[in-house]
Write a protein that holds these residues in place. Structure first.
Motif, PDB file in Angstrom:
ATOM      1  N   LEU A 167       0.845  -1.184   0.000  1.00  0.00           N
ATOM      2  CA  LEU A 167       0.000   0.000   0.000  1.00  0.00           C
ATOM      3  C   LEU A 167       0.883   1.238   0.000  1.00  0.00           C
ATOM      4  N   PRO A 168       0.458   2.297  -0.693  1.00  0.00           N
ATOM      5  CA  PRO A 168       1.293   3.503  -0.771  1.00  0.00           C
ATOM      6  C   PRO A 168       1.420   4.206   0.573  1.00  0.00           C
ATOM      7  N   ILE A 169       2.636   4.679   0.859  1.00  0.00           N
ATOM      8  CA  ILE A 169       2.931   5.345   2.129  1.00  0.00           C
ATOM      9  C   ILE A 169       3.698   6.633   1.847  1.00  0.00           C
ATOM     10  N   ILE A 170       3.188   7.739   2.387  1.00  0.00           N
ATOM     11  CA  ILE A 170       3.890   9.026   2.348  1.00  0.00           C
ATOM     12  C   ILE A 170       4.384   9.318   3.759  1.00  0.00           C
ATOM     13  N   LEU A 171       5.676   9.588   3.896  1.00  0.00           N
ATOM     14  CA  LEU A 171       6.246   9.889   5.199  1.00  0.00           C
ATOM     15  C   LEU A 171       6.422  11.392   5.382  1.00  0.00           C
ATOM     16  N   LEU A 172       6.193  11.847   6.600  1.00  0.00           N
ATOM     17  CA  LEU A 172       6.386  13.247   6.969  1.00  0.00           C
ATOM     18  C   LEU A 172       7.696  13.343   7.738  1.00  0.00           C
ATOM     19  N   THR A 173       8.676  14.063   7.176  1.00  0.00           N
ATOM     20  CA  THR A 173      10.009  14.117   7.761  1.00  0.00           C
ATOM     21  C   THR A 173      10.338  15.524   8.219  1.00  0.00           C
ATOM     22  N   GLN A 174      11.365  15.620   9.025  1.00  0.00           N
ATOM     23  CA  GLN A 174      11.812  16.914   9.513  1.00  0.00           C
ATOM     24  C   GLN A 174      12.722  17.582   8.484  1.00  0.00           C
ATOM     25  N   VAL A 175      12.576  18.884   8.321  1.00  0.00           N
ATOM     26  CA  VAL A 175      13.407  19.633   7.374  1.00  0.00           C
ATOM     27  C   VAL A 175      14.883  19.458   7.721  1.00  0.00           C
ATOM     28  N   GLY A 176      15.687  19.202   6.689  1.00  0.00           N
ATOM     29  CA  GLY A 176      17.120  19.091   6.878  1.00  0.00           C
ATOM     30  C   GLY A 176      17.606  17.689   7.164  1.00  0.00           C
ATOM     31  N   GLU A 177      16.712  16.758   7.499  1.00  0.00           N
ATOM     32  CA  GLU A 177      17.144  15.394   7.790  1.00  0.00           C
ATOM     33  C   GLU A 177      17.204  14.596   6.497  1.00  0.00           C
ATOM     34  N   SER A 178      18.213  14.900   5.673  1.00  0.00           N
ATOM     35  CA  SER A 178      18.313  14.271   4.361  1.00  0.00           C
ATOM     36  C   SER A 178      18.522  12.772   4.465  1.00  0.00           C
ATOM     37  N   TRP A 179      19.227  12.328   5.506  1.00  0.00           N
ATOM     38  CA  TRP A 179      19.450  10.890   5.659  1.00  0.00           C
ATOM     39  C   TRP A 179      18.143  10.175   5.946  1.00  0.00           C
ATOM     40  N   GLU A 180      17.212  10.833   6.637  1.00  0.00           N
ATOM     41  CA  GLU A 180      15.902  10.240   6.887  1.00  0.00           C
ATOM     42  C   GLU A 180      15.146  10.054   5.584  1.00  0.00           C
ATOM     43  N   ARG A 181      15.213  11.054   4.703  1.00  0.00           N
ATOM     44  CA  ARG A 181      14.484  10.963   3.445  1.00  0.00           C
ATOM     45  C   ARG A 181      15.024   9.843   2.567  1.00  0.00           C
ATOM     46  N   SER A 182      16.352   9.801   2.405  1.00  0.00           N
ATOM     47  CA  SER A 182      16.922   8.774   1.536  1.00  0.00           C
ATOM     48  C   SER A 182      16.698   7.391   2.111  1.00  0.00           C
ATOM     49  N   ALA A 183      16.812   7.242   3.423  1.00  0.00           N
ATOM     50  CA  ALA A 183      16.576   5.938   4.040  1.00  0.00           C
ATOM     51  C   ALA A 183      15.126   5.515   3.876  1.00  0.00           C
ATOM     52  N   ALA A 184      14.207   6.457   4.029  1.00  0.00           N
ATOM     53  CA  ALA A 184      12.784   6.134   3.903  1.00  0.00           C
ATOM     54  C   ALA A 184      12.447   5.652   2.503  1.00  0.00           C
ATOM     55  N   LEU A 185      12.989   6.314   1.486  1.00  0.00           N
ATOM     56  CA  LEU A 185      12.715   5.902   0.112  1.00  0.00           C
ATOM     57  C   LEU A 185      13.358   4.553  -0.183  1.00  0.00           C
ATOM     58  N   ASP A 186      14.561   4.327   0.343  1.00  0.00           N
ATOM     59  CA  ASP A 186      15.232   3.050   0.128  1.00  0.00           C
ATOM     60  C   ASP A 186      14.450   1.901   0.753  1.00  0.00           C
ATOM     61  N   GLU A 187      13.801   2.163   1.874  1.00  0.00           N
ATOM     62  CA  GLU A 187      13.115   1.094   2.599  1.00  0.00           C
ATOM     63  C   GLU A 187      11.694   0.858   2.105  1.00  0.00           C
ATOM     64  N   GLY A 188      11.217   1.670   1.178  1.00  0.00           N
ATOM     65  CA  GLY A 188       9.934   1.353   0.578  1.00  0.00           C
ATOM     66  C   GLY A 188       8.856   2.399   0.673  1.00  0.00           C
ATOM     67  N   ALA A 189       9.156   3.595   1.211  1.00  0.00           N
ATOM     68  CA  ALA A 189       8.152   4.654   1.189  1.00  0.00           C
ATOM     69  C   ALA A 189       7.957   5.142  -0.242  1.00  0.00           C
ATOM     70  N   ASP A 190       6.753   5.594  -0.564  1.00  0.00           N
ATOM     71  CA  ASP A 190       6.456   6.052  -1.917  1.00  0.00           C
ATOM     72  C   ASP A 190       6.770   7.527  -2.119  1.00  0.00           C
ATOM     73  N   ASP A 191       6.738   8.295  -1.046  1.00  0.00           N
ATOM     74  CA  ASP A 191       7.010   9.722  -1.157  1.00  0.00           C
ATOM     75  C   ASP A 191       7.268  10.253   0.241  1.00  0.00           C
ATOM     76  N   TYR A 192       7.695  11.493   0.318  1.00  0.00           N
ATOM     77  CA  TYR A 192       7.901  12.135   1.608  1.00  0.00           C
ATOM     78  C   TYR A 192       7.514  13.599   1.478  1.00  0.00           C
ATOM     79  N   LEU A 193       7.284  14.220   2.621  1.00  0.00           N
ATOM     80  CA  LEU A 193       7.010  15.660   2.658  1.00  0.00           C
ATOM     81  C   LEU A 193       7.646  16.205   3.922  1.00  0.00           C
ATOM     82  N   ASN A 194       8.332  17.337   3.773  1.00  0.00           N
ATOM     83  CA  ASN A 194       8.991  17.951   4.917  1.00  0.00           C
ATOM     84  C   ASN A 194       7.998  18.666   5.824  1.00  0.00           C
ATOM     85  N   LYS A 195       8.216  18.562   7.120  1.00  0.00           N
ATOM     86  CA  LYS A 195       7.495  19.380   8.088  1.00  0.00           C
ATOM     87  C   LYS A 195       8.292  20.660   8.324  1.00  0.00           C
ATOM     88  N   PRO A 196       7.611  21.786   8.503  1.00  0.00           N
ATOM     89  CA  PRO A 196       6.163  22.013   8.325  1.00  0.00           C
ATOM     90  C   PRO A 196       5.806  22.048   6.851  1.00  0.00           C
TER      91      PRO A 196
END
Length: 239
Positions: A79-108
């Motif tokens: 099922l598609p998953i969009i993760l909400l990440t903290q601004v500037g945490e680039s390692w969180e974004r790349s790790a999330a996409l590698d592990e199977g998230a479909d997209d991300y959006l920075n908070k706020p």
């Protein structure tokens, strides 16, 4: 006359101020929304009824967003998953996409941007593109990308790409027919900490076009969306 069922969203965040404002907004936008206060509650909710899409915070108690993604994929739930990440945490974004998230959006974030991302992901799912997430190999015409081996071929010829260009190609092929701004590609693949100019994207696009021989024959893979960014226009299938 039967009404079309509203798409079901599971909204997961331990910040009640966010869910209290966001859930009604998504309801008004045509979705049926359920709320979970953390990843553990989200796992229970999915066990009861699988939603059409999950919007999930990363930093939460008990089970965080990345662990939630890992557990969903371990269950073979794509099922598609969009993760909400903290601004500037680039390692969180790349790790999330590698592990199977479909997209991300920075908070706020702007709720209308989240809404646009949700609709884009659901469109890809409706077109069968979500199956690309679980695919080891991606193919567009005679172009084949082996995601696990990190190798690329056109026909029988293996191509040589820099690691960043290969990562960019993988991302574009995972999101075909979708326009990506330079800024979004920078933040997703380079991270805000690693690049200050969109020229980094242009250089890697130029590399891809040169190595792929893009535009030299009848097949065109990557198009420039004037003033907006880039789009992988060729149809992509799981090979």
């Amino acid at each position: 006359m039967h009404e079309t069922p509203r798409p079901r969203i599971l909204l997961v965040d331990d910040d009640e101020a966010i869910t209290a404002a966001l859930a009604p907004f998504l309801e008004r936008s045509g979705f049926a929304v359920r709320v979970a206060g953390d990843g553990r509650a989200a796992l229970d909710a999915v066990g009861g009824e699988v939603p059409d899409i999950v919007v999930c915070d990363v930093v939460m108690p008990h089970v965080d967003g990345r662990e939630f993604v890992r557990r969903m994929r371990a269950r073979q739930l794509w099922l598609p998953i969009i993760l909400l990440t903290q601004v500037g945490e680039s390692w969180e974004r790349s790790a999330a996409l590698d592990e199977g998230a479909d997209d991300y959006l920075n908070k706020p974030f702007d709720p209308h941007e989240l809404l646009a991302r949700i609709r884009a992901v659901l469109r890809r799912t409706a077109q069968g593109v979500s199956s690309l997430r679980s695919a080891t190999r991606l193919q567009a015409h005679d172009l084949v990308l082996d995601r696990s081996a990190r190798r690329v071929w056109r026909g029988t010829t293996e191509l040589s790409l820099t690691p960043k260009a290969l990562t960019l190609l993988e991302y574009l092929m995972m999101h075909p027919q979708e326009v990506h701004s330079r800024e979004r590609l920078l933040s997703t693949l380079w991270g805000f900490d690693f690049a200050t100019t969109s020229r980094a994207v242009d250089h890697r696009i130029a590399e891809l076009r040169r190595v792929l021989g893009d535009g030299t024959g009848e097949v065109r893979f990557i198009e420039t969306a004037q003033t907006m960014g880039y789009q992988f226009t060729a149809p992509v299938v799981a090979a």
